[in-house]
Write a protein that holds these residues in place. Structure first.
Motif, PDB file in Angstrom:
ATOM      1  N   LEU A 167       2.291 -41.791  36.397  1.00 18.46           N
ATOM      2  CA  LEU A 167       2.913 -42.032  37.694  1.00 18.46           C
ATOM      3  C   LEU A 167       2.803 -43.522  37.986  1.00 18.46           C
ATOM      4  CD1 LEU A 167       1.535 -39.013  39.787  1.00 18.46           C
ATOM      5  CD2 LEU A 167       3.694 -39.180  38.532  1.00 18.46           C
ATOM      6  N   ILE A 168       3.953 -44.170  38.148  1.00 16.64           N
ATOM      7  CA  ILE A 168       3.994 -45.626  38.266  1.00 16.64           C
ATOM      8  C   ILE A 168       4.443 -46.027  39.674  1.00 16.64           C
ATOM      9  CG2 ILE A 168       4.957 -47.750  37.319  1.00 16.64           C
ATOM     10  CD1 ILE A 168       5.560 -44.793  35.215  1.00 16.64           C
ATOM     11  N   PRO A 169       3.550 -46.588  40.477  1.00 16.19           N
ATOM     12  CA  PRO A 169       3.943 -47.048  41.816  1.00 16.19           C
ATOM     13  C   PRO A 169       4.941 -48.195  41.726  1.00 16.19           C
ATOM     14  CG  PRO A 169       1.545 -46.902  41.600  1.00 16.19           C
ATOM     15  CD  PRO A 169       2.113 -46.782  40.222  1.00 16.19           C
ATOM     16  N   ARG A 170       5.968 -48.140  42.537  1.00 16.96           N
ATOM     17  CA  ARG A 170       6.965 -49.212  42.561  1.00 16.96           C
ATOM     18  C   ARG A 170       6.511 -50.265  43.575  1.00 16.96           C
ATOM     19  NH1 ARG A 170      12.835 -47.947  43.417  1.00 16.96           N
ATOM     20  NH2 ARG A 170      13.115 -49.767  42.049  1.00 16.96           N
ATOM     21  N   ASN A 211      -7.295 -26.505  36.023  1.00 17.98           N
ATOM     22  CA  ASN A 211      -7.487 -27.877  36.469  1.00 17.98           C
ATOM     23  C   ASN A 211      -6.633 -28.829  35.641  1.00 17.98           C
ATOM     24  OD1 ASN A 211      -9.327 -26.991  38.321  1.00 17.98           O
ATOM     25  ND2 ASN A 211     -11.119 -27.878  37.321  1.00 17.98           N
ATOM     26  N   VAL A 212      -6.254 -29.935  36.242  1.00 18.28           N
ATOM     27  CA  VAL A 212      -5.563 -31.001  35.516  1.00 18.28           C
ATOM     28  C   VAL A 212      -6.379 -32.275  35.687  1.00 18.28           C
ATOM     29  CG1 VAL A 212      -3.278 -29.969  35.808  1.00 18.28           C
ATOM     30  CG2 VAL A 212      -4.086 -31.638  37.480  1.00 18.28           C
ATOM     31  N   GLY A 213      -6.391 -33.097  34.647  1.00 19.33           N
ATOM     32  CA  GLY A 213      -7.132 -34.346  34.717  1.00 19.33           C
ATOM     33  C   GLY A 213      -6.498 -35.317  35.687  1.00 19.33           C
ATOM     34  N   PHE A 214      -7.297 -36.241  36.191  1.00 21.51           N
ATOM     35  CA  PHE A 214      -6.766 -37.220  37.139  1.00 21.51           C
ATOM     36  C   PHE A 214      -7.472 -38.555  36.941  1.00 21.51           C
ATOM     37  CE2 PHE A 214      -6.827 -39.441  41.264  1.00 21.51           C
ATOM     38  CZ  PHE A 214      -5.461 -39.539  41.477  1.00 21.51           C
ATOM     39  N   ALA A 215      -6.678 -39.606  36.760  1.00 24.74           N
ATOM     40  CA  ALA A 215      -7.204 -40.957  36.630  1.00 24.74           C
ATOM     41  C   ALA A 215      -6.309 -41.897  37.422  1.00 24.74           C
ATOM     42  CB  ALA A 215      -7.240 -41.384  35.160  1.00 24.74           C
ATOM     43  N   SER A 216      -6.911 -42.892  38.054  1.00 27.00           N
ATOM     44  CA  SER A 216      -6.130 -43.824  38.866  1.00 27.00           C
ATOM     45  C   SER A 216      -6.715 -45.221  38.797  1.00 27.00           C
ATOM     46  CB  SER A 216      -6.102 -43.356  40.326  1.00 27.00           C
ATOM     47  OG  SER A 216      -5.472 -44.318  41.158  1.00 27.00           O
ATOM     48  N   ASP A 217      -5.843 -46.214  38.697  1.00 24.90           N
ATOM     49  CA  ASP A 217      -6.253 -47.608  38.755  1.00 24.90           C
ATOM     50  C   ASP A 217      -6.322 -48.110  40.195  1.00 24.90           C
ATOM     51  OD1 ASP A 217      -6.390 -47.772  36.021  1.00 24.90           O
ATOM     52  OD2 ASP A 217      -4.417 -48.701  35.766  1.00 24.90           O
ATOM     53  N   PHE A 218      -5.967 -47.235  41.142  1.00 28.38           N
ATOM     54  CA  PHE A 218      -5.858 -47.658  42.533  1.00 28.38           C
ATOM     55  C   PHE A 218      -6.894 -46.958  43.417  1.00 28.38           C
ATOM     56  CE2 PHE A 218      -1.765 -48.406  40.606  1.00 28.38           C
ATOM     57  CZ  PHE A 218      -1.374 -49.636  41.127  1.00 28.38           C
ATOM     58  N   GLU A 219      -7.176 -47.602  44.522  1.00 30.00           N
ATOM     59  CA  GLU A 219      -8.058 -47.025  45.531  1.00 30.00           C
ATOM     60  C   GLU A 219      -7.444 -45.722  46.041  1.00 30.00           C
ATOM     61  OE1 GLU A 219      -9.556 -48.059  50.094  1.00 30.00           O
ATOM     62  OE2 GLU A 219      -8.531 -49.587  48.883  1.00 30.00           O
ATOM     63  N   ILE A 220      -8.301 -44.752  46.344  1.00 31.39           N
ATOM     64  CA  ILE A 220      -7.832 -43.437  46.783  1.00 31.39           C
ATOM     65  C   ILE A 220      -8.256 -43.189  48.223  1.00 31.39           C
ATOM     66  CG2 ILE A 220      -7.989 -40.945  46.394  1.00 31.39           C
ATOM     67  CD1 ILE A 220      -8.533 -41.606  43.434  1.00 31.39           C
ATOM     68  N   SER A 221      -7.304 -42.751  49.030  1.00 30.52           N
ATOM     69  CA  SER A 221      -7.572 -42.405  50.425  1.00 30.52           C
ATOM     70  C   SER A 221      -7.259 -40.932  50.633  1.00 30.52           C
ATOM     71  CB  SER A 221      -6.708 -43.267  51.353  1.00 30.52           C
ATOM     72  OG  SER A 221      -6.879 -42.883  52.696  1.00 30.52           O
ATOM     73  N   GLY A 222      -8.149 -40.231  51.316  1.00 33.36           N
ATOM     74  CA  GLY A 222      -7.953 -38.808  51.538  1.00 33.36           C
ATOM     75  C   GLY A 222      -8.699 -37.989  50.507  1.00 33.36           C
ATOM     76  N   GLU A 223      -8.598 -36.687  50.635  1.00 37.23           N
ATOM     77  CA  GLU A 223      -9.329 -35.764  49.759  1.00 37.23           C
ATOM     78  C   GLU A 223      -8.515 -35.462  48.508  1.00 37.23           C
ATOM     79  OE1 GLU A 223     -11.421 -31.320  49.928  1.00 37.23           O
ATOM     80  OE2 GLU A 223     -10.724 -32.312  51.760  1.00 37.23           O
ATOM     81  N   ILE A 230      -2.985 -36.433  34.942  1.00 42.48           N
ATOM     82  CA  ILE A 230      -2.173 -37.419  35.645  1.00 42.48           C
ATOM     83  C   ILE A 230      -2.862 -38.773  35.575  1.00 42.48           C
ATOM     84  CG2 ILE A 230      -1.313 -38.118  37.924  1.00 42.48           C
ATOM     85  CD1 ILE A 230      -1.294 -35.068  38.615  1.00 42.48           C
ATOM     86  N   CYS A 231      -2.086 -39.818  35.321  1.00 40.75           N
ATOM     87  CA  CYS A 231      -2.617 -41.176  35.315  1.00 40.75           C
ATOM     88  C   CYS A 231      -1.744 -42.044  36.216  1.00 40.75           C
ATOM     89  CB  CYS A 231      -2.641 -41.749  33.906  1.00 40.75           C
ATOM     90  SG  CYS A 231      -3.248 -43.464  33.827  1.00 40.75           S
ATOM     91  N   ILE A 232      -2.335 -42.548  37.298  1.00 36.81           N
ATOM     92  CA  ILE A 232      -1.610 -43.427  38.212  1.00 36.81           C
ATOM     93  C   ILE A 232      -1.951 -44.865  37.867  1.00 36.81           C
ATOM     94  CG2 ILE A 232      -1.181 -44.053  40.615  1.00 36.81           C
ATOM     95  CD1 ILE A 232      -1.997 -41.264  41.434  1.00 36.81           C
ATOM     96  N   SER A 233      -0.972 -45.569  37.345  1.00 32.29           N
ATOM     97  CA  SER A 233      -1.200 -46.929  36.860  1.00 32.29           C
ATOM     98  C   SER A 233       0.127 -47.655  36.727  1.00 32.29           C
ATOM     99  CB  SER A 233      -1.907 -46.881  35.500  1.00 32.29           C
ATOM    100  OG  SER A 233      -2.014 -48.182  34.938  1.00 32.29           O
ATOM    101  N   LEU A 234       0.082 -48.962  36.764  1.00 38.95           N
ATOM    102  CA  LEU A 234       1.275 -49.767  36.477  1.00 38.95           C
ATOM    103  C   LEU A 234       1.511 -49.873  34.984  1.00 38.95           C
ATOM    104  CD1 LEU A 234       0.757 -52.656  39.053  1.00 38.95           C
ATOM    105  CD2 LEU A 234       2.242 -50.672  39.278  1.00 38.95           C
ATOM    106  N   ASP A 235       0.485 -49.525  34.215  1.00 40.05           N
ATOM    107  CA  ASP A 235       0.549 -49.587  32.755  1.00 40.05           C
ATOM    108  C   ASP A 235       0.921 -48.209  32.207  1.00 40.05           C
ATOM    109  OD1 ASP A 235       0.275 -49.960  30.062  1.00 40.05           O
ATOM    110  OD2 ASP A 235      -1.843 -50.520  30.118  1.00 40.05           O
ATOM    111  N   GLU A 236       2.179 -48.056  31.835  1.00 41.52           N
ATOM    112  CA  GLU A 236       2.680 -46.754  31.373  1.00 41.52           C
ATOM    113  C   GLU A 236       2.134 -46.378  30.006  1.00 41.52           C
ATOM    114  OE1 GLU A 236       7.016 -44.433  31.072  1.00 41.52           O
ATOM    115  OE2 GLU A 236       6.926 -46.578  31.569  1.00 41.52           O
TER     116      GLU A 236
END
Length: 350
Positions: A217-220, A171-183, A200-206
């Motif tokens: 992972l930084i969304p543009r 398993n890998v960790g997962f964190a997100s500052d954004f709403e999640i759609s889908g499974e 994995i961390c999805i955020s604008l804050d690197e």
């Protein structure tokens, strides 16, 4: 998008013309090269006038997709001198002249070779031969997902570590500052960061590092609006932009575009700044900016000079397609800047 197709036999030449039409339906502009003796097979065909290596080298630079119809060995030898980086190399695919098999050779994920091979395979009834480990194990390919969702990968070496863990059944960790759609993928562990060393961390804050080894992972999705004095330097623009981003905990990798009023299109400082950070630029007329509805910081002086009461906030909002204005007009050393976010969410396929 541009594609280049190479063939070396009569059957291959015929097939390349067929594939060109398939690629056109997928939005590609295609050049098809073959040997002189097979040019009569289709008006779409061009001659390999010089040696193959020279033509391939040019195509490698200006095409996002290369297709070789023939033996894999020919393709491998042809592209070998030009391979540099999986983040920039084009997709390369090989197809046999009987169109039985279609094989992605290079840039299967980021370049989209796997996806294109599957799409072409459906059209010409060829079997895609996919060899990337995440795909054959039915796992998410982080680099491909990032490219598809306009997300910047902070560190490719960590991305490889994440993929290796997934393939190894960990398993890998997962964190997100954004709403999640889908499974959320089964091997993504959401919640306590103590359960996984790699995540994995999805955020604008690197700077966020919730895991011992964190793949950011930084969304543009951040769009700049700029107003400035005539003759402003790129350094002055950069100084204010970096301060604004730091204040709001936003990585510069999140920037997706820069905008201003059309009378500033020739400003050297703006051009140099956008070039340095590889940002597409847009310039709007005063009328276009004035048509935008919303609450903006108004200035009579700016209106007198430009014909619109605020340039930076309106331009940022317009470029972000009506996004959220997260940083209003900030002024320093002859530069006014504002920042808007385009609406975005994490989407996993159902």
């Amino acid at each position: 998008m541009k594609a280049t197709v190479f063939s070396f036999t009569r059957k291959g030449a015929r097939l390349s013309a067929k594939i060109s039409k398939v690629l056109e339906q997928q939005g590609y502009s295609t050049d098809c090269y073959t040997l002189n003796e097979f040019l009569s097979e289709s008006p779409l065909l061009k001659s390999i006038e010089t040696n193959l290596s020279t033509v391939v080298g040019k195509a490698f630079l200006d095409s996002s997709l290369l297709i070789f119809i023939g033996a894999c060995g020919i393709a491998v030898r042809s592209i070998a001198p030009y391979i540099r980086d999986k983040q920039t190399d084009p997709a390369v695919i090989c197809i046999d002249e009987q169109d039985r098999y279609i094989i992605p050779l290079l840039s299967g994920h980021i370049g989209g070779a796997n996806r294109v091979a599957k799409n072409i395979g459906l059209q010409i009834k060829a079997e895609p031969i996919i060899t990337t480990a995440t795909d054959i194990n039915g796992l998410i390919a982080i680099d491909e997902w990032a490219k598809r969702n306009n997300v910047v990968i902070s560190d490719m070496s960590i991305a490889k570590k994440v993929s290796a863990n997934l393939v190894d059944g960990q398993n890998v960790g997962f964190a997100s500052d954004f709403e999640i759609s889908g499974e959320i993928p089964e091997q993504f562990s959401v919640g306590s960061t103590r359960n996984c060393d790699v995540g994995i961390c999805i955020s604008l804050d690197e700077s966020q590092k919730p895991f011992k080894t964190t793949l950011n992972l930084i969304p543009r999705i951040a769009f700049l609006g700029i107003g400035c004095k005539k003759g402003i330097s790129s350094e002055a623009i950069e100084e204010l932009v970096l301060e604004m981003l730091e204040k709001n905990n936003i990585s510069i990798k999140a920037l997706a575009g820069i905008s201003s009023i059309d009378i500033k299109e020739g400003e050297k400082g703006l051009q140099e700044f956008s070039s340095k950070y590889d940002l597409p630029s847009a310039f709007y007329s005063a009328n276009e900016l004035n048509l935008l509805r919303g609450e903006f910081t108004s200035s009579d002086f700016v209106a007198e000079i430009t014909g619109v009461d605020n340039v930076c906030e309106r331009a940022a909002t317009l470029l972000s397609q009506g996004g959220n204005l997260v940083s209003k007009k900030t002024v320093k050393n002859g530069v006014a800047a504002a920042l808007a976010f385009k609406s975005w969410r994490v989407i996993f396929e159902e």
